[in-house]
Scaffold this active site. Structure first.
Site, PDB file in Angstrom:
ATOM      1  N   ASP A 288       0.512  -4.878   3.753  1.00 25.53           N
ATOM      2  CA  ASP A 288       1.260  -5.704   2.789  1.00 25.53           C
ATOM      3  C   ASP A 288       2.725  -5.804   3.240  1.00 25.53           C
ATOM      4  O   ASP A 288       3.120  -5.199   4.228  1.00 25.53           O
ATOM      5  CB  ASP A 288       1.140  -5.121   1.371  1.00 25.53           C
TER       6      ASP A 288
ATOM      7  N   HIS B 137      -7.089  -4.069   7.494  1.00 26.22           N
ATOM      8  CA  HIS B 137      -6.492  -4.942   6.479  1.00 26.22           C
ATOM      9  C   HIS B 137      -5.006  -5.140   6.790  1.00 26.22           C
ATOM     10  O   HIS B 137      -4.229  -4.194   6.765  1.00 26.22           O
ATOM     11  CB  HIS B 137      -6.669  -4.278   5.113  1.00 26.22           C
TER      12      HIS B 137
ATOM     13  N   ASP C 212     -15.302  -1.550   8.830  1.00 25.20           N
ATOM     14  CA  ASP C 212     -14.234  -2.174   9.622  1.00 25.20           C
ATOM     15  C   ASP C 212     -14.175  -3.667   9.319  1.00 25.20           C
ATOM     16  O   ASP C 212     -14.597  -4.496  10.113  1.00 25.20           O
ATOM     17  CB  ASP C 212     -14.473  -1.933  11.118  1.00 25.20           C
TER      18      ASP C 212
ATOM     19  N   GLU D 253      -7.186   0.015   5.837  1.00 24.36           N
ATOM     20  CA  GLU D 253      -5.836  -0.543   6.010  1.00 24.36           C
ATOM     21  C   GLU D 253      -5.151   0.184   7.176  1.00 24.36           C
ATOM     22  O   GLU D 253      -5.660   1.170   7.722  1.00 24.36           O
ATOM     23  CB  GLU D 253      -5.019  -0.381   4.718  1.00 24.36           C
TER      24      GLU D 253
HETATM   25  O1  9MR Z   1      -2.134   5.586   0.753  1.00 24.50           O
HETATM   26  C1  9MR Z   1      -1.883   5.324  -0.627  1.00 24.50           C
HETATM   27  C2  9MR Z   1      -2.820   6.156  -1.463  1.00 24.50           C
HETATM   28  O2  9MR Z   1      -2.581   7.533  -1.257  1.00 24.50           O
HETATM   29  C3  9MR Z   1      -2.615   5.793  -2.932  1.00 24.50           C
HETATM   30  O3  9MR Z   1      -3.584   6.469  -3.710  1.00 24.50           O
HETATM   31  C4  9MR Z   1      -2.744   4.278  -3.127  1.00 24.50           C
HETATM   32  C5  9MR Z   1      -2.418   3.844  -4.544  1.00 24.50           C
HETATM   33  O4  9MR Z   1      -1.040   3.989  -4.845  1.00 24.50           O
HETATM   34  O5  9MR Z   1      -1.845   3.608  -2.283  1.00 24.50           O
HETATM   35  C6  9MR Z   1      -2.031   3.855  -0.914  1.00 24.50           C
HETATM   36  O6  9MR Z   1      -1.037   3.198  -0.238  1.00 24.50           O
HETATM   37  C7  9MR Z   1      -1.061   1.793  -0.196  1.00 24.50           C
HETATM   38  C8  9MR Z   1       0.122   1.265  -1.003  1.00 24.50           C
HETATM   39  O7  9MR Z   1      -0.055   1.512  -2.367  1.00 24.50           O
HETATM   40  C9  9MR Z   1       0.423  -0.196  -0.745  1.00 24.50           C
HETATM   41  N1  9MR Z   1       0.546  -0.459   0.656  1.00 24.50           N
HETATM   42  C10 9MR Z   1      -0.655  -0.069   1.388  1.00 24.50           C
HETATM   43  C11 9MR Z   1      -0.894   1.409   1.255  1.00 24.50           C
HETATM   44  C12 9MR Z   1      -2.073   1.869   2.104  1.00 24.50           C
HETATM   45  O8  9MR Z   1      -3.286   1.414   1.619  1.00 24.50           O
END
Ligand code: 9MR
Length: 748
Positions: free
Chosen positions: A344, A671, A719, A728
């Site tokens: 993102d 992602h 994947d 991601e």
């Molecule tokens: O890695 C993060 C995970 O530990 C959390 O539970 C989750 C929800 O807050 O978010 C993950 O991080 C994501 C973030 O919120 C937005 N950018 C992508 C991150 C990786 O998926």
């Protein structure tokens, strides 16, 4: 045209590498029901709609449309139908035929929500041929709704084109498709490389219960070692019956080795160190293409050049003058720069903080550890714009983020001055693909939090000691900011980022700042030696607590960062040896876990529930093993750390390397809004050295939910670019890879 069924083209399946399957055979369930009205376009196009820029009509019993060029997003030019009913847990077959002229235009076919927040439950983006093809997919609805939508989105191209579609069908009540990943040969190895003098282990999946012979062949096909497997019974992490193979007695070098057992031949692998020297660099090079606020130079990263993201050029609204979320604060800040967090366009201080710490710690270890080589990530190693400036490149890269973290601090004179904003991101979630420079959303600062404030205190304090030899002014500025942040956190010790603040960006919610206090105090103490920080470290219950569990270290569990640095960075802290012993004890625990796992990783989550980003949890537990080696010099810790890499690079239930470009079969559809080749052939895959999040038992995204329901541990991964909860890329995950790749390379 009357409904017809055409078998799906196999070549197309290969092209998409995604959710394409043959139609299920056997008797149809009685309750199969068509959800699409008039998908055959025999006499009319009603009730289909188009966006105003698309002209559509009947042609030869199909719906044909003129699609304009010059739109930014797929959904900017679309044909669709609303009021579709979807039932949660029910399986649907989504089928259509489509052609495009000129050939090769991608069309995004979706089943989603017709109203905000426009969730997508299923999507594919085939490239159309002039003669047309039939497409068919099965998915399971993650929701109940009567406001569903089926649409073909055709925008996002520079030139106008002509789209025809027919036989659109969304059939409910079809038998759910059983997804079976292609896991290749049953002998599972590190598909990249074992170290010549290191441990060499593999896993065999078999029905056999007694030992079987194995043979190791070199690249010329000669058998160079042999032995017998060790039956291990049912492996909880995969549900498979497995044996382990230890071929560590072999010390030769080369490429193209294979391991043979039970009639199967493993994927090829090397024995040597050069792959780790490459991975050490690639894992850090990843950060340059994650940079915000600077154009990425194609000469430095061929295929990855792109305009600067989130400066002031339209359609970006830019990060140069960002307001708070409504009611959040009265000031505006220039928060340009830094790294995008993941797939993102958000920038989050707590994840930026832990990622920066792990890059800086990789460098700091290279200065302090017996096997460290600072020149390996020194100046001119990473091909970044700063290469050649006489500063180690890894410090230049980390500084790109540090400068951003400093900008996130609330300025003097404002309420809560010295605190740090938790994050900055778009007001609404954006779709995929979307280059950073094409993001039209308003950017917003979110309120400061104690955890973000302490992330700045910790990393800026660490930076102060590491950058001092290269830039005294920057070091002094960083230390001053760290002190200000520390004081602000003490004054506001419990301002937490809530779980609910997750529109347009991730929440990074955390309601416990005691670990961040401990970590920041540790870094401030190690840099300044001041008693006030020593007192805080020694007074924290976390200083002596058992903090190293299956989930020992990540963005929300930062006490381990402090404990590891207190164990390795020289200081006069009273009882320092006790802290060093606590790291060694933790490593003994991870070694026991590793020995109990037939796939040999130091990770066994409670209840076999794999966590979000599990691949980096494996690596961070390996960091504790590596640190115990640095502290003691005992080979068993080094071997445990090195062996952990095998799981990441292919010795796992899916027989996949979670690092792009490494291993014969590797994750490369992560992602991401800009490494999005799976959705747009003009965009690249993630760069070599990108770590995928890995198995996640909670499978939060609809795509994983449609494919992986009921998955066991290691199998909760796919994947595909749509699977943001299992696949991601993220700056904190690549930081763990950086740290471990560098450690393993140093053991050559
Ligand atoms: O890695 C993060 C995970 O530990 C959390 O539970 C989750 C929800 O807050 O978010 C993950 O991080 C994501 C973030 O919120 C937005 N950018 C992508 C991150 C990786 O998926």
């Amino acid at each position: 045209m009357q409904r017809r069924r055409t078998p799906v083209l196999a070549a197309l399946a290969a092209l998409l590498g995604a959710a394409l399957t043959a139609l299920p055979s056997g008797p149809a369930a009685a309750a199969e029901t068509e959800q699409v009205v008039n998908g055959t376009f025999d006499t009319t196009t009603a009730p289909w709609w188009t966006t105003p820029n698309v002209t559509a009509g009947l042609s030869d019993g199909q719906l044909c449309a003129d699609v304009p060029g010059g739109t930014a997003n797929r959904w900017d030019a679309a044909v669709g139908q609303n009021d579709i009913t979807l039932v949660k847990g029910e399986s649907y077959r989504f089928a259509f035929t489509a052609s495009g002229s000129p050939a090769g235009h991608p069309v995004r076919a979706i089943v989603g929500l017709s109203v905000a927040p426009y969730d997508t439950y299923f999507e594919v983006t085939p490239q159309l041929s002039v003669s047309g093809d039939a497409y068919s997919y099965t998915f399971t609805s993650p929701v109940d709704t009567t406001q569903g939508q089926v649409a073909l989105q055709a925008g996002g191209g520079a030139d106008a084109w002509h789209l025809c579609m027919d036989d659109v069908s969304l059939l409910g009540g079809v038998p759910p498709e059983v997804y079976e990943p292609d896991t290749g040969p049953r002998v599972r190895v590190n598909q990249v490389a074992y170290l010549p003098a290191g441990p060499k282990n593999a896993t065999l999946v078999t029905a056999a219960t007694s030992p079987l012979p194995w043979r190791l062949k070199n690249g010329r096909g000669a058998v160079v070692a042999h032995g017998r497997t060790v039956p291990r019974g049912t492996d909880a992490s995969s549900g498979q019956n497995v044996h382990s193979i230890d071929f560590g007695g072999y010390r030769g070098r080369g490429d193209g080795f294979t391991l043979l057992a039970d009639g199967e031949t493993s994927r090829p692998f090397g024995i040597g160190t050069s792959a780790y020297e490459r991975l050490r660099l690639d894992a850090v090079k990843y950060y340059y293409t994650q940079r915000s606020g600077i154009a990425i130079r194609d000469d430095l990263r061929p295929g990855y050049g792109r305009p600067a993201g989130h400066l002031d050029a339209a359609p970006n609204r830019g990060d140069l003058d960002v307001p708070c979320v409504p009611g959040g604060c009265d000031h505006r800040l220039d928060v340009s720069g830094g790294w995008y967090d993941a797939g993102d366009h958000g920038k989050y201080v707590v994840n930026g903080g832990i990622a920066t710490w792990e890059l800086l710690s990789t460098y700091e270890r290279s200065l302090l550890a017996r096997t460290g080589h600072p020149a390996k990530l020194g100046d001119d190693t990473l091909a970044i714009p700063e290469s050649g400036n006489k500063v180690p490149d890894i410090l230049d890269e980390a500084r790109w983020e540090l400068e951003f973290l400093l900008k996130m601090q609330v300025p003097a004179g404002q309420p809560a001055a010295g605190m740090v904003h938790h994050k900055v991101h778009d007001a609404q979630w954006t779709g995929l693909p979307l280059l950073p420079s094409d993001d039209p959303q308003q950017r917003e600062l979110h309120p400061p939090s104690t955890t973000a404030t302490l992330n700045l205190a910790a990393t800026a304090a660490q930076a102060a000691r590491l950058y001092r030899p290269y830039d005294r002014r920057f070091a002094a500025k960083a230390l001053a900011a760290a002190r200000t942040a520390w004081a602000a956190a003490l004054a506001h010790p419990d301002v937490y980022a809530p779980e609910s603040d997750a529109t347009g960006g991730g929440a990074y919610a955390d309601s416990d700042a005691s670990d961040e206090f401990y970590w920041a105090a540790a870094e401030l103490y190690l840099t300044t030696g001041e008693k006030q920080f020593a007192d805080h470290v020694l007074g924290s219950p976390l200083h002596t607590a058992d903090i190293f569990g299956p989930l020992g270290l990540d963005w929300s569990r930062t006490a381990a960062a402090g404990r590891l640095d207190l164990a390795t960075v020289p200081s006069a802290l009273p009882g320092r040896d006790k802290g060093r012993r606590s790291v060694v004890r933790a490593a003994d625990g991870y070694l026991a876990t590793l020995a109990g796992q037939p796939y040999g990783m130091p990770y066994a989550p409670d209840g076999n529930r794999y966590d979000w980003g599990s691949s980096h949890q494996v690596l961070n537990n390996a960091v504790v093993l590596a640190t115990a080696y640095d502290v003691t010099g005992a080979a068993k810790y080094r071997d445990g750390a090195v062996q952990s890499m095998d799981y990441i690079l292919g010795r796992n239930a899916l027989n996949i390397s979670y690092v792009t470009g490494y291993g014969e079969v590797n994750s490369h559809h992560q992602h991401s809004r800009w490494y999005a080749r799976e959705l747009d052939p003009a965009l690249p895959d993630p760069p070599a050295g990108t770590l995928a999040g890995g198995p996640n038992s909670a499978i939060q995204d609809p795509y994983a939910q449609s494919r992986l329901q009921g998955c066991v541990g290691q199998f909760c991964y796919i994947d595909d670019i749509q699977s943001w909860s299992t696949n991601e890329t993220a700056i904190n995950w690549n930081a763990a890879l950086t740290r471990m790749a560098s450690f393993v390379a140093d053991q050559g």
